[in-house]
Design a protein around this motif. Structure first.
Motif, PDB file in Angstrom:
ATOM      1  N   PRO A 109       0.824  -1.206   0.000  1.00 39.75           N
ATOM      2  CA  PRO A 109       0.000   0.000   0.000  1.00 39.75           C
ATOM      3  C   PRO A 109       0.865   1.265   0.000  1.00 39.75           C
ATOM      4  N   VAL A 110       0.348   2.340  -0.607  1.00 39.22           N
ATOM      5  CA  VAL A 110       1.030   3.636  -0.591  1.00 39.22           C
ATOM      6  C   VAL A 110       0.276   4.547   0.373  1.00 39.22           C
ATOM      7  N   ALA A 111       0.982   5.029   1.387  1.00 42.85           N
ATOM      8  CA  ALA A 111       0.334   5.954   2.329  1.00 42.85           C
ATOM      9  C   ALA A 111      -0.049   7.217   1.569  1.00 42.85           C
ATOM     10  N   ARG A 112      -1.268   7.716   1.807  1.00 45.75           N
ATOM     11  CA  ARG A 112      -1.737   8.881   1.034  1.00 45.75           C
ATOM     12  C   ARG A 112      -1.315  10.175   1.713  1.00 45.75           C
ATOM     13  N   LYS A 113      -0.033  10.240   2.035  1.00 45.56           N
ATOM     14  CA  LYS A 113       0.528  11.440   2.654  1.00 45.56           C
ATOM     15  C   LYS A 113       1.877  11.698   2.009  1.00 45.56           C
ATOM     16  N   ALA A 114       2.229  12.976   1.930  1.00 42.16           N
ATOM     17  CA  ALA A 114       3.486  13.301   1.272  1.00 42.16           C
ATOM     18  C   ALA A 114       4.310  14.233   2.145  1.00 42.16           C
ATOM     19  N   MET A 115       5.624  14.200   1.914  1.00 42.25           N
ATOM     20  CA  MET A 115       6.487  15.182   2.571  1.00 42.25           C
ATOM     21  C   MET A 115       7.212  15.968   1.481  1.00 42.25           C
ATOM     22  N   VAL A 116       7.267  17.297   1.639  1.00 45.34           N
ATOM     23  CA  VAL A 116       8.050  18.135   0.739  1.00 45.34           C
ATOM     24  C   VAL A 116       9.209  18.692   1.551  1.00 45.34           C
ATOM     25  N   ILE A 117      10.443  18.529   1.058  1.00 47.53           N
ATOM     26  CA  ILE A 117      11.601  19.067   1.771  1.00 47.53           C
ATOM     27  C   ILE A 117      12.049  20.342   1.053  1.00 47.53           C
ATOM     28  N   GLY A 118      11.947  21.460   1.748  1.00 48.19           N
ATOM     29  CA  GLY A 118      12.341  22.741   1.149  1.00 48.19           C
ATOM     30  C   GLY A 118      11.126  23.568   0.787  1.00 48.19           C
ATOM     31  N   GLY A 119      11.041  24.779   1.344  1.00 44.56           N
ATOM     32  CA  GLY A 119       9.877  25.632   1.123  1.00 44.56           C
ATOM     33  C   GLY A 119      10.166  26.838   0.255  1.00 44.56           C
ATOM     34  N   GLY A 120      10.970  26.647  -0.787  1.00 45.57           N
ATOM     35  CA  GLY A 120      11.120  27.697  -1.795  1.00 45.57           C
ATOM     36  C   GLY A 120       9.923  27.648  -2.717  1.00 45.57           C
ATOM     37  N   VAL A 121       9.980  28.386  -3.827  1.00 49.36           N
ATOM     38  CA  VAL A 121       8.816  28.447  -4.705  1.00 49.36           C
ATOM     39  C   VAL A 121       8.470  27.056  -5.241  1.00 49.36           C
TER      40      VAL A 121
ATOM     41  N   ALA B 241      -1.714  18.998  -1.977  1.00 50.65           N
ATOM     42  CA  ALA B 241      -2.760  19.274  -0.991  1.00 50.65           C
ATOM     43  C   ALA B 241      -4.096  19.515  -1.690  1.00 50.65           C
ATOM     44  N   ASP B 242      -4.061  20.231  -2.810  1.00 52.42           N
ATOM     45  CA  ASP B 242      -5.294  20.483  -3.552  1.00 52.42           C
ATOM     46  C   ASP B 242      -5.890  19.192  -4.105  1.00 52.42           C
ATOM     47  N   ALA B 243      -5.033  18.213  -4.375  1.00 51.57           N
ATOM     48  CA  ALA B 243      -5.543  16.930  -4.858  1.00 51.57           C
ATOM     49  C   ALA B 243      -6.133  16.112  -3.715  1.00 51.57           C
ATOM     50  N   GLY B 244      -6.017  16.626  -2.500  1.00 53.23           N
ATOM     51  CA  GLY B 244      -6.679  15.967  -1.381  1.00 53.23           C
ATOM     52  C   GLY B 244      -5.758  15.174  -0.476  1.00 53.23           C
ATOM     53  N   TYR B 245      -4.458  15.286  -0.679  1.00 55.81           N
ATOM     54  CA  TYR B 245      -3.546  14.508   0.162  1.00 55.81           C
ATOM     55  C   TYR B 245      -2.950  15.382   1.252  1.00 55.81           C
ATOM     56  N   GLN B 246      -2.649  14.717   2.368  1.00 52.93           N
ATOM     57  CA  GLN B 246      -2.041  15.408   3.497  1.00 52.93           C
ATOM     58  C   GLN B 246      -0.558  15.660   3.167  1.00 52.93           C
ATOM     59  N   VAL B 247      -0.094  16.903   3.345  1.00 55.99           N
ATOM     60  CA  VAL B 247       1.298  17.227   3.009  1.00 55.99           C
ATOM     61  C   VAL B 247       2.014  17.830   4.214  1.00 55.99           C
ATOM     62  N   TYR B 248       3.217  17.329   4.481  1.00 55.88           N
ATOM     63  CA  TYR B 248       4.094  17.972   5.463  1.00 55.88           C
ATOM     64  C   TYR B 248       5.129  18.758   4.684  1.00 55.88           C
ATOM     65  N   LEU B 249       5.181  20.060   4.900  1.00 55.01           N
ATOM     66  CA  LEU B 249       6.187  20.879   4.216  1.00 55.01           C
ATOM     67  C   LEU B 249       7.276  21.221   5.234  1.00 55.01           C
ATOM     68  N   VAL B 250       8.480  20.685   4.987  1.00 56.04           N
ATOM     69  CA  VAL B 250       9.576  20.837   5.941  1.00 56.04           C
ATOM     70  C   VAL B 250      10.545  21.915   5.448  1.00 56.04           C
ATOM     71  N   GLU B 251      10.665  22.987   6.190  1.00 54.03           N
ATOM     72  CA  GLU B 251      11.559  24.092   5.797  1.00 54.03           C
ATOM     73  C   GLU B 251      12.552  24.344   6.936  1.00 54.03           C
ATOM     74  N   ARG B 252      13.803  24.501   6.526  1.00 52.42           N
ATOM     75  CA  ARG B 252      14.892  24.677   7.475  1.00 52.42           C
ATOM     76  C   ARG B 252      14.851  26.009   8.213  1.00 52.42           C
ATOM     77  N   THR B 253      14.508  27.067   7.484  1.00 56.48           N
ATOM     78  CA  THR B 253      14.580  28.402   8.078  1.00 56.48           C
ATOM     79  C   THR B 253      13.249  28.757   8.749  1.00 56.48           C
ATOM     80  N   GLY B 254      13.156  29.999   9.202  1.00 58.57           N
ATOM     81  CA  GLY B 254      11.981  30.427   9.946  1.00 58.57           C
ATOM     82  C   GLY B 254      10.771  30.732   9.088  1.00 58.57           C
ATOM     83  N   SER B 255      10.943  30.795   7.761  1.00 60.28           N
ATOM     84  CA  SER B 255       9.818  31.093   6.878  1.00 60.28           C
ATOM     85  C   SER B 255      10.003  30.382   5.551  1.00 60.28           C
ATOM     86  N   ILE B 256       8.876  30.086   4.901  1.00 55.18           N
ATOM     87  CA  ILE B 256       8.974  29.594   3.536  1.00 55.18           C
ATOM     88  C   ILE B 256       9.217  30.790   2.605  1.00 55.18           C
ATOM     89  N   GLY B 257       9.509  30.523   1.357  1.00 54.45           N
ATOM     90  CA  GLY B 257       9.731  31.607   0.392  1.00 54.45           C
ATOM     91  C   GLY B 257      10.995  31.404  -0.434  1.00 54.45           C
TER      92      GLY B 257
END
Ligand SMILES: Cc1cc2nc3c(=O)[nH]c(=O)nc-3n(C[C@H](O)[C@H](O)[C@H](O)COP(=O)(O)OP(=O)(O)OC[C@H]3O[C@@H](n4cnc5c(N)ncnc54)[C@H](O)[C@@H]3O)c2cc1C
Ligand code: SF4
Ligand code: SF4
Ligand code: SF4
Ligand code: SF4
Lengths: 806, 153
Positions: free
Chosen positions: A144-156, A166-182
């Motif tokens: 089985p494939v867990a219907r959750k994703a992780m994104v490493i890096g919060g640049g564009v 997320a818009d497709a309906g899956y749970q996403v963890y967005l992991v960013e090293r610094t204090g803000s995405i961008g």
């Protein structure tokens, strides 16, 4: 056409147009194949992968009751899935297909020797036929494939990928090293080629991430550990304490209270921030944070609470702790982006020494209304507006002294910057010193021409040196205008170094955690440069943005959407098939010694002496085969890469003229791919090498090396990924250990140990693979047949002794 | 075109020159003799070939200071190339008279300058005369390095 216990093999020799047919006489190879044991029919065709080519195979399977298929064509890394599907649709188990790589490993690398290439192709086909006869049907297990994703890096790129999943309906963890995405885009003032305000178009996307119900944003966070495999990754993320709670309204009352200062990273160090700060006005999350390295409370005792006192919401919490989060995800998107090149090492340009020499990133902050000078272009030395400004291109790019590649964005970035200056202060004189102006994208040439019309001067020739006038801070550029063939001396008020981009400094850490490959420049490698450009060689892991190679915002966003859609396919299907290449233990032969369990990099072998047995956990086994050679009782074997399959390949490879041959074992991910790359690059090397593919070099058994030498092989190569790049969690340290042991044995028996070579070749190192073969060939030329014969006898003797002893 | 240059200078990296002119921009010889620039020499090697380059008297302007090489993004050993080109040029007789004269003097007297007036000056200051130069040894060196082909002695 000999019969072999009911084995009926069909052999298809592909011309690939002229790619193979131009060098290899394919009809002759097919003719040769006809007389090999087990071959029921053999034929050559122009394009075997075409619809008619595949139809032919399907037709023959049914019509001629074929039960094995050999396709001699391009690398299996390209078309194995195609031909497996063709077999399957004709009712033949896909694991009964074998391929002979007569393009990348033959016709393309021996372009000028048709006879030798044809003979080699015959050997490669004989090896494939030998293995095919031993193939067995296999059935893949589904996980089985867990219907959750992780994104490493919060640049564009990371932002776009997260939103699409997320818009497709899956749970996403967005992991960013610094204090803000961008990421970098947040730092840029305007974007080429449209000259949009960068943060104005990015900020809405950033806030969307912040509010999206399906996205959990983890800032100040780093991935620490990744276990598991496609569909089922177990990830540990270290989330550092922010010391400011979610209740923060970003009012900023605390800032002035803080007595501690630090250079402001967001402004490229051009201004000062406090120990409590928000990375930038539009930051998401819009919450302040405490830089504990600067805070007076960093020893754990509260020595200062001025910011706390200033905060009317009392949302500062010095007792906050770092947390380690455990995430279960099915897919991962890597979008770790880029750093900019630091030109300090190029001392002749004076960066870091002459205040009026700055980088393009610093310029972005200077010209930005939210930057340290409020958008005024000023010289750092005297805060005067510069009248004469120079841009120097290719700084830190296209150079063996820094990064050899073109950074892709700096030409257009300079054109954009020059236009921005002209827009605000039209009387400024602007000089761009360049080697080539690369304006290849949509709208780029227009922008370049506009800069020329606006009076920006383009001078071909990079200055060799910059001299500073200590009194005025002015700078003199010495160089040559190559188009005029004339030397120049230009006095400038300010010099802006158009610095290149390079992989993020953490890139190698993520690479190791996810078993990714990188190219020679350090960017992550795609599974295939043309056809699988966002996949990696690790199933379930995808690439987005500049981490994969220097690219601009538009390309980063495009690739991010592609990566998200690849991940979405897996998650929406909800299950994935795992290749049937796991290892098996024969309980009848197993003595429960447990040696195999010790080398398994995935702890996929369980059991104990007390229990009296060991067994392989199929769902955990990744199929490296490292355990197989470890077993002294022959109790282990790997599905689809069995002992007798490989031995038949060795037999066929060395059937004729073994003394002249180099037998090479190459791992699927790096070395075999490296040899493919040599082919794609048409790097020519000696034709006497015969390559056998294993998944990992750790599958290579010393008994194969021994067998090869006993059969009279001139030389043996064992090759795998570079030590830290092994696709199986450093399984290849076993390769090194086993080869070293074999060398010792050769030394003891007085055999020239140079005949066995261990080489680490990455998928990008086609030239390196060719070099190794050339060197081995040179060594081989120095050997006499007698030496080879004597060595074979010595090894045979010790082998006979050993088998008599047991 | 580059084949002949390779005989004297077997380095593929010559092809990798970007013509960025960082070398010329750094060259002290270019400051004194503005007609000269290593970038142009490399371009001539690549586009016009060995024979044209060694005919060009500009190869004699380089003072082998190595600055260009330090700054070249492609790490091209430019001053080694110039030494190779000058060796080749000298063999063909393209050698400035001031240099061939100095060489000839070296072969004949063991010194590259005329020094007898110097001895008078030294005596005037109470210094001993210069010791005899090792003429034989120097001639040997000139022979071994092939310089005897360039000058007569
Ligand atoms: C000076 C300059 C000017 C530019 N101007 C333009 C322009 O005008 N137009 C244009 O199209 N492009 C421009 N670019 C290029 C543009 O910046 C990039 O295309 C874009 O930023 C790439 O986005 P990204 O998300 O891939 O990477 P990045 O923007 O670099 O973002 C990567 C993110 O990942 C985070 N990260 C890194 N490693 C980790 C880790 N291990 N764990 C968690 N997080 C991590 C970083 O902190 C960062 O937030 C410019 C680039 C520079 C340097
Ligand atoms: S984009 Fe332009 S400035 Fe940047 S490395 Fe390439 S050629 Fe040089
Ligand atoms: S060593 Fe490799 S092949 Fe053997 S059980 Fe472990 S993962 Fe599977
Ligand atoms: S510095 Fe190097 S790359 Fe640039 S022109 Fe000179 S030799 Fe060529
Ligand atoms: S080595 Fe020669 S060419 Fe190079 S900088 Fe010095 S004088 Fe100029």
């Amino acid at each position: 056409m000999a019969d072999l216990n009911g084995i009926r093999i069909g052999v298809y020799v592909c011309h690939c147009g002229k790619n193979i047919g131009g060098t290899v006489r394919c009809d002759e190879v097919a003719e040769y194949a006809r007389q090999l044991p087990g071959v029921a029919l053999a034929t050559d065709s122009l394009y075997t992968c075409s619809e008619p080519g595949q139809e032919q195979i399907k037709h023959d399977i049914r019509e001629h009751q074929l039960n094995r298929v050999v396709v001699a064509s391009c690398t299996p890394r390209l078309h194995e899935p195609t031909f497996r599907a063709a077999c399957e649709s004709a009712g033949l188990n896909p694991y009964l297909l074998e391929m002979a790589n007569i393009r990348e490993h033959c016709s393309w690398v021996h372009l000028h020797d048709k006879d030798a290439a044809t003979e080699k192709a015959k050997d490669l086909v004989a090896m494939a036929v030998g293995r095919a006869a031993k193939l067995m049907p296999q059935f893949e297990v589904t996980v089985p494939v867990a219907r959750k994703a992780m994104v490493i890096g919060g640049g564009v790129a990371g932002i776009q990928a997260a939103l699409d999943m997320a818009d497709a309906g899956y749970q996403v963890y967005l992991v960013e090293r610094t204090g803000s995405i961008g990421g970098r885009m947040a730092q840029i003032d305007k974007t080429f080629p449209t000259m949009d305000c960068s943060i104005c178009i990015l900020a809405p996307k950033m806030s969307e991430v912040g509010r999206h119900p399906n996205i959990e944003l983890l800032t100040l966070s780093e991935v620490q550990e990744v276990q598991g495999h496609i569909g089922n990754f177990k990830v540990k993320v270290l989330k550092k304490a922010r010391y400011v709670t979610k209740e923060c309204t970003a009012c900023g009352d605390c800032i002035k209270a803080s007595p501690q200062h630090a250079p402001d990273e967001f402004n490229a160090g051009l201004s000062i921030r406090r120990a409590i700060y928000i990375p930038f006005a539009q930051a998401v999350p819009s919450t302040f944070l405490v830089d504990m390295d600067r805070c007076l409370n960093n020893s754990g005792i509260v020595a200062c609470d001025r910011c706390f006192q200033a905060c009317s919401h009392k949302c500062i919490d010095f007792a906050a702790n770092d947390e380690v989060l455990d995430l279960d995800v099915g897919t991962i998107v890597v979008a770790t982006g880029v750093d900019v090149y630091d030109p300090t090492a190029l001392t002749e340009l004076g960066y870091g020494k002459f205040p009026n020499v700055i980088t393009t990133l610093e310029f972005e902050r200077l010209i930005n209304a939210g930057g340290p000078s409020g958008g005024e272009l000023i010289r750092p030395s005297d805060r005067r507006r510069p009248q004469r400004v120079a841009f120097l291109q290719c700084i830190g790019s296209r150079s063996k002294r820094s990064n050899p590649y073109c950074s892709n964005v700096c030409c257009m970035n300079t054109v954009k910057d020059a236009l921005l200056i002209k827009e605000h202060w039209p009387d400024t004189e602007i000089y761009v010193f360049y080697i080539d102006i690369r304006a290849f994208g949509k709208g780029f040439e227009d922008l370049f021409q506009r800069a020329r019309r606006e009076g920006v001067t383009f001078v071909r020739g990079i200055p060799g040196e910059i001299i500073e006038d200590i009194k005025t801070g002015d700078l003199t550029l010495l160089g040559e205008n190559t188009l005029l063939g004339k030397h120049y001396r230009h006095r400038m008020d300010m010099v802006i170094l158009s610095v290149g981009i390079k992989p993020h400094k953490d890139a190698d850490k993520i690479q190791r955690l996810l078993n990714l490959a990188t190219d020679t420049d350090g960017f992550y490698m795609e599974a295939h440069p043309k056809l699988r450009p966002v996949d990696t060689t690790t199933g379930g892991v995808f690439l987005a943005g500049a981490a994969e190679g220097p690219k601009d915002i538009k390309d980063s966003v495009t690739q991010a959407s592609a990566a998200a859609s690849r991940a979405n396919i897996l998650m929406s299907r909800g299950e994935v098939k795992i290749p049937a290449i796991t290892s098996r233990i024969d309980p009848k032969k197993c003595t429960a010694c447990g040696l195999c369990a010790r080398v398994c990099p995935y702890h996929a072998i369980e059991g104990s002496k007390e229990q009296g047995f060991y067994r392989v956990i199929e769902a955990a086994c990744q199929g490296c085969g490292a355990c197989v050679p470890e077993c002294r009782f022959g109790a282990l074997d790997q599905t689809h890469f069995t002992e007798d399959q490989i031995v038949s390949q060795i037999n066929a490879a060395l059937a004729s003229d073994p003394h002249d041959k180099i037998l090479a074992f190459a791992c699927n991910w790096c070395s075999y791919a490296g040899a493919d790359f040599a082919g794609v690059s048409r790097i020519q090397y000696p034709h006497n090498v015969r390559i056998i593919r294993t998944m990992c070099s750790a599958r290579v058994s010393p008994s194969w090396i021994e067998k090869a030498f006993i059969m009279g092989a001139g030389a043996v190569l064992v090759s795998g990924c570079h030590p830290a790049d092994c696709h199986y969690n450093n399984a290849n340290q076993n390769t090194a250990r086993r080869v070293e042991r074999f060398w010792k044995r050769m030394e003891k028996q007085g055999i020239n140990k140079d005949r066995l070579r261990l080489a680490w070749v990455s998928a990008a190192e086609g030239a390196q693979f060719a070099k190794v073969i050339k060197e081995m060939e040179a060594g081989l030329k120095k050997l006499t047949s007698q030496q080879i014969q004597e060595a074979a006898e010595k090894l045979q003797k010790s082998l006979t002794k050993k088998s008599e002893a047991t | 075109m580059t084949i002949k240059i390779w005989k004297h200078f077997p380095r593929e990296d010559l092809y990798e020159c970007y013509q960025c002119a960082r070398c010329t921009g750094s060259c002290p010889a270019m400051e004194v003799a503005p007609a000269y620039g290593p970038r142009e020499t490399i371009l001539k090697c690549l586009n016009l070939g060995h024979d044209k380059v060694v005919e060009d008297e500009k190869v004699w302007l380089c003072c082998t200071c190595n600055v260009c090489e330090d700054r070249c993004p492609q790490k091209i050993p430019i001053s080694d190339l110039l030494v190779a080109l000058r060796n080749s040029a000298a063999r063909r007789g393209n050698i400035p008279t001031r240099l061939s004269m100095a060489l000839e003097l070296l072969a004949k007297t063991g010194r590259s300058m005329i020094v007898h007036q110097l001895d008078e000056m030294r005596a005037h200051h109470g210094l001993s005369p210069l010791p005899a130069a090792p003429v034989e040894e120097l001639r040997d060196i000139l022979k071994k390095t092939g310089r005897d082909e360039v000058i007569e002695f």
